[in-house]
Design a protein around this motif. Structure first.
Motif, short mmCIF file in Angstrom:
data_model
loop_
_atom_site.label_atom_id
_atom_site.label_comp_id
_atom_site.label_asym_id
_atom_site.label_seq_id
_atom_site.Cartn_x
_atom_site.Cartn_y
_atom_site.Cartn_z
N ILE A 194 -47.86 29.34 -50.23
CA ILE A 194 -46.70 28.48 -50.46
C ILE A 194 -45.84 29.04 -51.59
CG2 ILE A 194 -46.02 26.17 -51.29
CD1 ILE A 194 -48.50 25.15 -49.72
N ASP A 195 -46.52 29.65 -52.59
CA ASP A 195 -45.77 30.27 -53.68
C ASP A 195 -45.08 31.56 -53.27
OD1 ASP A 195 -46.39 28.23 -55.32
OD2 ASP A 195 -47.94 29.27 -56.46
N GLY A 196 -45.29 31.95 -52.03
CA GLY A 196 -44.56 33.11 -51.53
C GLY A 196 -45.29 34.44 -51.65
N ALA A 197 -46.61 34.40 -51.85
CA ALA A 197 -47.35 35.65 -51.98
C ALA A 197 -47.48 36.32 -50.62
CB ALA A 197 -48.72 35.38 -52.57
N TRP A 200 -50.97 41.04 -48.90
CA TRP A 200 -51.58 42.04 -49.78
C TRP A 200 -51.74 41.49 -51.20
CZ3 TRP A 200 -54.77 45.57 -50.42
CH2 TRP A 200 -54.75 46.42 -51.53
N GLN A 201 -50.69 40.75 -51.65
CA GLN A 201 -50.76 40.15 -52.99
C GLN A 201 -51.87 39.11 -53.06
OE1 GLN A 201 -46.60 39.00 -53.36
NE2 GLN A 201 -46.55 39.99 -55.37
N THR A 202 -52.00 38.33 -52.00
CA THR A 202 -53.06 37.32 -51.96
C THR A 202 -54.42 37.97 -52.11
OG1 THR A 202 -51.66 36.24 -50.34
CG2 THR A 202 -53.84 35.29 -50.70
N ILE A 203 -54.61 39.03 -51.35
CA ILE A 203 -55.92 39.71 -51.41
C ILE A 203 -56.17 40.25 -52.80
CG2 ILE A 203 -57.19 41.73 -50.60
CD1 ILE A 203 -55.85 41.28 -47.87
#
Lengths: 293, 438
Positions: A194-197, A200-203
């Motif tokens: 939801i924050d727009g990650a 790849w950033q999430t991982i």
């Protein structure tokens, strides 16, 4: 009343751990203490005389070129651990979401871990065959005119063993990572999205830090398991060609059970113990910086 | 209360020990069942050897057991590798049931003598080992004594594809050098074989040992003699055959594929093989390895120029010792004499020719060749087995030295170091070892 109940409980507890403790005492602690004593003797299996030689074995070890070679090979062997863990993490993340053949793929990745070491050895020897093996066949197919000789050369043999070991450990590491991934609360990943990650950033910034205790566990156990392992090398190359795949554990095995040099082998074992100890302590010290519980 | 706690611990401990002891005790009872016959006047012997029971040993002990109801022999197999020898040594030094055991190398025998587990056979006077087994037996003496009996005749030889030789117009040599063998390999390769010569990695070093037995492993001043010029000659000859002539498989290839060299020779991929009498076990197996050509035999070539300088690998083998802790030494001795003087004949089919002169050579050869005598060139076979008068040796150097040499020459054949560096490294490591073990 309460106190005596506690007593009974602890007595019962001792009863339960008793069998295991005796096993540990008989088969681990006593032999370990004995090997410490052997380190200072010239004990040879089958030989009638044993003399106290002080630090001779340790001096011999430090002057032994082969010990240096074995030490270097051991460190090359250890490279397999982080590589295997990295790959396992990627595979685990991929298999954690719904993909086709998910269960079959999980089983396939885990298969090497439950396969007999000797069978693995023979299959990989065939795969690595320098002239007619499929691996070099493939490499030639994609245009590499001079593929490595793998197990038949001293330069490549240790890396070839690394590749086998990475493949072997992958399934185990993956299963443990999968378990850790299942524990991650869905909300955190959701929030990141939801924050727009991006995925790849999430991982990198959500999932990886959350599984860091698992990474830590796998790293310590992986390094210890690898440093101790000699079976797979014994089955594939017996430390050769030359002495390019003689790792410390194999070097101990050869000295103890091929040359019957028990005193010398005990000294090398304790050197190996010291190395494992240093590794473990360093990691325990370092864990505060990167492990998040 | 505190005492009571300790007491519980003790009881638990005692119980567990009792359990463990129970396990051990049970095993002993099992062992006792085997030996139980002894009480009824029967003797029970256990013999340890590395030949699979079905390849002769079972037939040998069955024959003996049928003839000698009072002395029953049981055969136990150990695999003749590091693990197997360790198993035997452990059994010997912990006093398990071993009455007779077979030694395959002097190195292993030496350890067992030092460990006090080999009986000096000098105490028996009714059998003269030197007379029965001939001069070659003496290489098994340790400190001038026999701690066992060499029962088998070793034979190292080149086996040759006779059809290919005839077609190429080559004769079967009775004595030759490595240079000549290299020529043969080249000619036979051009005649249509993939390789001229194949060999087991274990046979690789025989030429080196030939040289060093003759010239000494150690120089007069106590330093290593691994820099004998013939060592370099060997390295370069074999290397040339691998890389220039391509008449023998490159070592790297051979190691990684665990090349089945016997199959390659019998399958017609290679015209010659450096091997020993155990080849016959495979070559007699016509169903798996059918061939329409005869096998001829030649002695292993020599590195030295002069024929008189040759000492060949061979001698006698299967050195059977009696455990000095055995309770039935007399019975073991009776069995051993019978075994050596012909009792072992069923094992000849597997390539184990008896060394005792009580056994007729012709009978032994008949057993060896079985139904396929016609597929061998008998004249050259008899020559390499019995006719060749070249003195023989049994390799007696320590495992460490065998290994350090192998590690260095492997690096050479793989192209990692020059012949010169290889020899230097061998010498340095050998000297280090000599210093360590003086």
């Amino acid at each position: 009343m309460h106190k005596s109940w506690m007593k009974r409980q602890s007595r019962l507890g001792y009863l339960f751990i008793g069998p295991n403790m005796i096993g540990v005492l008989l088969f681990f602690i006593i032999p370990a203490v004995y090997s410490f004593y052997l380190m200072f003797t010239d004990y040879k299996f089958m030989s009638p005389e044993t003399n106290f030689v002080g630090l001779d074995n340790i001096r011999r070890m430090l002057n032994d070129d082969l010990f240096g070679v074995a030490l270097r090979n051991t460190f090359v062997f250890l490279l397999a651990v982080p590589v295997s863990m990295g790959l396992a993490f990627i595979v685990a993340v991929a298999l954690n979401k719904s993909v086709y053949w998910q269960k079959t793929l999980r089983a396939l990745y885990f298969m090497p871990y439950i396969t007999s070491g000797v069978a693995i050895a023979f299959v990989w020897m065939l795969l690595f065959q320098p002239t007619s093996g499929p691996i070099n066949g493939f490499l030639r197919g994609i245009g590499i005119t001079n593929p490595p000789g793998w197990l038949s050369t001293t330069e490549w043999s240790m890396y070839a063993i690394d590749i086998i070991w990475i493949w072997f450990m992958l399934g185990y590491n993956m299963i443990i990572y999968l378990a850790a991934l299942q524990e991650i609360p869905e909300e955190l990943v959701e929030a990141a999205r939801i924050d727009g990650a991006r995925p790849w950033q999430t991982i990198r910034q959500v999932i990886w830090p959350l599984v860091s205790p698992t990474t830590f566990l796998l790293l310590i156990t992986g390094l210890i398991m690898t440093i101790k392992n000699f079976g797979i090398i014994q089955a594939i190359t017996q430390g050769g060609p030359g002495n390019s795949t003689t790792v410390l554990s194999l070097f101990i095995y050869q000295n103890a059970f091929r040359y019957y040099e028990m005193g010398y082998a005990a000294a090398i074992s304790w050197a190996l113990f010291a190395i494992i100890m240093v590794f473990t302590v360093l990691q325990w010290l370092g864990q505060k910086r990167w492990v998040h519980y | 209360m505190r005492i009571k706690k300790g007491l519980t611990g003790l009881i638990v401990g005692a119980l567990m020990l009792g359990l463990l002891a129970g396990c051990v005790g049970k095993n002993e009872t099992n062992g006792g069942d085997n030996g139980g016959g002894a009480a009824e006047g029967k003797v029970k012997l256990t013999m340890w050897g590395a030949v699979p029971p079905e390849n002769g040993p079972q037939e040998v002990v069955d024959t003996w057991n049928a003839e000698h109801p009072d002395i029953q022999v049981e055969y136990v197999r150990f695999v003749n590798d590091d693990d197997g020898n360790l198993k035997l040594d452990t059994a010997l030094s912990t006093g398990q049931n071993v009455d007779l055991y077979v030694n395959y190398t002097l190195t292993n025998l030496d350890k067992r003598i030092k460990g006090g587990t080999a009986l000096d056979l000098g105490e028996f006077t009714d059998y003269n080992i030197d007379e029965k087994m001939g001069e070659d037996a003496a290489s098994w003496k340790v400190d001038g004594k026999y701690y066992g009996m060499p029962t088998k005749k070793n034979a190292a030889f080149f086996a040759l594809n006779m059809k290919a030789l005839d077609q190429a117009g080559l004769s079967v040599p009775k004595a030759w050098t490595w240079d000549e063998a290299r020529e043969y390999a080249l000619k036979l390769k051009t005649a249509g074989f993939k390789y001229g010569l194949v060999q087991h990695t274990a046979s690789y070093v025989d030429p080196l040992d030939s040289v060093l037995v003759k010239n000494g492993y150690v120089k007069a001043d106590g330093s290593s003699n691994l820099d004998d010029p013939l060592v370099t000659k060997w390295l370069e000859t074999l290397n040339g055959m691998m890389k220039e002539d391509a008449t023998t498989p490159p070592l790297g290839e051979q190691l990684t594929s665990k090349m089945p060299v016997e199959n390659m020779f019998l399958g017609g991929e290679s015209a010659m093989i450096n091997i020993g009498e155990w080849l016959i076990r495979t070559s007699n197996n016509m169903t798996e390895f059918p061939r329409d050509w005869k096998i001829a035999f030649a002695p292993v070539p020599r590195l030295a120029a002069q024929e008189a300088d040759m000492v060949k690998s061979g001698g006698l083998g299967d050195f059977i010792a009696i455990n000095s802790k055995s309770k039935n030494k007399e019975a073991a001795w009776e069995f051993l004499k019978w075994y050596a003087d012909g009792g072992m004949m069923p094992m000849a089919a597997g390539g184990r020719l008896p060394s005792s002169n009580a056994v007729d050579q012709q009978t032994a050869i008949d057993h060896l060749l079985g139904d396929y005598a016609d597929s061998y060139d008998k004249e050259s076979l008899e020559f390499v087995l019995y006719g060749d008068e070249t003195p023989t040796f049994v390799r007696s150097i320590a495992q460490e030295v065998v290994d350090l040499r192998a590690q260095e020459y492997e690096k050479f054949f793989l192209g990692n170091q020059t012949a010169e560096v290889t020899v230097q490294n061998m010498v340095k490591r050998h000297n280090d070892w000599l210093k360590q073990n003086q």
